[in-house]
Motif scaffolding. Structure first.
Motif, mmCIF file in Angstrom:
data_model
loop_
_atom_site.group_PDB
_atom_site.id
_atom_site.type_symbol
_atom_site.label_atom_id
_atom_site.label_comp_id
_atom_site.label_asym_id
_atom_site.label_seq_id
_atom_site.Cartn_x
_atom_site.Cartn_y
_atom_site.Cartn_z
ATOM 1 N N PHE A 54 0.826 -1.203 0.000
ATOM 2 C CA PHE A 54 0.000 0.000 0.000
ATOM 3 C C PHE A 54 0.864 1.258 0.000
ATOM 4 C CE2 PHE A 54 -2.354 3.309 2.311
ATOM 5 C CZ PHE A 54 -3.449 3.439 1.466
ATOM 6 N N ALA A 55 1.899 1.276 0.851
ATOM 7 C CA ALA A 55 2.799 2.434 0.915
ATOM 8 C C ALA A 55 3.526 2.619 -0.408
ATOM 9 C CB ALA A 55 3.793 2.259 2.057
ATOM 10 N N SER A 56 3.962 1.531 -1.004
ATOM 11 C CA SER A 56 4.651 1.602 -2.299
ATOM 12 C C SER A 56 3.720 2.145 -3.386
ATOM 13 C CB SER A 56 5.165 0.220 -2.683
ATOM 14 O OG SER A 56 5.795 0.262 -3.929
ATOM 15 N N PHE A 57 2.491 1.676 -3.369
ATOM 16 C CA PHE A 57 1.488 2.124 -4.338
ATOM 17 C C PHE A 57 1.220 3.618 -4.191
ATOM 18 C CE2 PHE A 57 -3.023 2.768 -5.468
ATOM 19 C CZ PHE A 57 -2.957 2.428 -6.811
ATOM 20 N N ARG A 58 1.263 4.120 -2.948
ATOM 21 C CA ARG A 58 1.016 5.542 -2.686
ATOM 22 C C ARG A 58 2.255 6.406 -2.898
ATOM 23 N NH1 ARG A 58 -3.539 7.095 0.694
ATOM 24 N NH2 ARG A 58 -2.648 9.097 0.151
#
Length: 179
Positions: A54-58
């Protein structure tokens, strides 16, 4: 959708998922005879990968926290003592007792909060706070003993692990506030 409405939905979904996870864990322990250690490890690893994805996607830099020595130490301390301690003791309380009793023991949390502020701020709690504490203690006592003094309706290890969970949870909150 307003920020308030979005936040309300997030709280409702999170509380529902948390409640379901305790019930699902109890079922897994009783019906499938899965060990507490295995469940906690798998749960934390999978959730860690989900958070990283999720953090990578954001677009959030994933390894930025590892650059500072203090951040590394706090993250490791928070992970092992805090998160692992809370998860492990909660699921042990479920394994030795049941999800309802493990959840119920959380209603003793105000006692820890009042003690923390009493020690840190050196302020005596107000009459309304004392009243709330007494209600929490009496309600928890009645639910855990079915009103019979000297007889727990859950096993002693379940009770003990539930109380230990609260100590680890207070540690997490302390780290979050102070660092």
């Amino acid at each position: 959708m307003s920020a308030r409405t979005k936040g309300l939905w997030m709280v409702i979904i999170a509380a529902t998922m948390w409640g379901l996870s305790g019930t699902a864990a109890q079922w897994v322990f009783q019906q499938k005879h899965v060990g507490t250690e295995w469940l906690v490890c798998v749960r934390m690893i999978v959730s860690g990968f989900c958070l990283l994805a999720f953090a990578s996607f954001r677009g959030i830099p994933l390894f930025h926290i590892w650059r500072e020595r203090n951040s590394r130490l706090l993250l490791i301390l928070f992970s092992f003592v805090g998160m692992l301690g809370v998860q492990y003791t909660y699921f042990l309380s479920i394994a030795y007792g049941n999800a309802a009793a493990a959840t119920l023991l959380q209603y003793l949390a105000p006692i820890y909060i009042v003690l923390y502020f009493f020690i840190r701020e050196r302020k005596h709690p107000s009459v309304s706070i004392w009243g709330a504490l007494m209600l929490a203690i009496c309600g928890t006592f009645l639910l855990l003993t079915n009103g019979k003094i000297g007889a727990l309706s859950i096993s002693f290890p379940a009770f003990l692990w539930g109380l230990c969970r609260e100590c680890f949870l207070r540690f997490i909150r302390f780290v979050q506030r102070n660092y």
